[in-house]
Write an enzyme that holds these catalytic residues in place. Sequence first.
Site, PDB file in Angstrom:
ATOM      1  N   HIS A   1       0.826  -1.214   0.000  1.00 52.27           N
ATOM      2  CA  HIS A   1       0.000   0.000   0.000  1.00 52.27           C
ATOM      3  C   HIS A   1       0.861   1.265   0.000  1.00 52.27           C
ATOM      4  CE1 HIS A   1      -3.300  -2.663   0.757  1.00 52.27           C
ATOM      5  NE2 HIS A   1      -2.847  -3.009   1.949  1.00 52.27           N
TER       6      HIS A   1
ATOM      7  N   HIS B   1      -7.231  -4.432  -1.136  1.00 46.59           N
ATOM      8  CA  HIS B   1      -6.596  -5.739  -1.318  1.00 46.59           C
ATOM      9  C   HIS B   1      -7.218  -6.473  -2.503  1.00 46.59           C
ATOM     10  CE1 HIS B   1      -6.415  -4.791   3.046  1.00 46.59           C
ATOM     11  NE2 HIS B   1      -5.153  -5.147   2.888  1.00 46.59           N
TER      12      HIS B   1
END
Length: 332
Positions: A56, A219
């Site tokens: 991320h 995700h």
Amino acid sequence: MKKLINSPETVLADSLIGVAAAHPELRVDHVNRIIYRTDPTRAGKVALLSGGGTGHEPLHGGFVGVGMLDAACAGAVFTSPTPDQMLEATKVVDSGAGVLHIVKNYTGDVMNFEMGAELAAAETGIEVAVVVVNDDVAVEDSTFTAGRRGVGTTVLLEKIAGAAAEEGRDLAAVTAVARQVNESGRSMGVALSSCTVPAAGKPTFELAEGEMEIGVGIHGEPGRRRVPLAGAAEVARLLVEPILADLDFTGAPTIVMVNGLGGTPLIELYVMYAEVRKILDAAGITVARSLVGNYITALDMAGCSVTILKADEDLLHLWDAPVNTAGLRWGI
């Protein structure tokens, strides 16, 4: 799979070596996979700790530095760090004023941070406060969560709470600011393509050439629905309208972030920001501050997210305060 890596098994370790080499203002504990500020937390300052699965970036390690986090725990790609990591980081960053754990609402993160906090309290007596970010309006429950996912508001929260701690506010006050940000921020994202987790070696999900996923998670979790690919104006509408339906943003200044998910060029993000602003201006919503770029990503996913935070003068003051991190820097 084409990626600039040595092997899927060493991605995290190799990346942390690169972080340490590129940023002498940071200290990397390679054994425990924790990124710290080089300078220890000054006496009497509340420490901020966050973390999560990697993939991320720049969240969270890229936001360690003056005005934001004191440390970030790094898990494997899309995998929560362990309680032992949180325990170690909490002990290192505490300066006697307590530690705030900032946790995105994913089941593994919440559980492991909770255990880490309990271990720290039991072993050392450190006072730990916890704020769980749950700002995604797309779905109430998802593959990784019970309740709403924690996404883009995490970036704004780490900046604003970090500034409050830097000013010398105590743990209760910093925690209150963090909770205000979480309660006042909403986000939603869209995917134009899947991401590819190195260990998997193939896309997490399949999207047809003419499809996009509205409300996707960071995700690759499913969103609200798949719809035909549309222009930026329509995509902006599909993201902003659910946010505005969820919280009344009128009558207050707002901070707006258009965030890339890793595989979208900046020129497209600015196209999206222009469309988002048109919608907000038409709705009578005052945009006081803005941020456009890649701040909370999903590896190589094409797409973006929109985050809107209902602010006040104190939150704007804290947003404008100096910050000096690898991923965010101004006023220094």
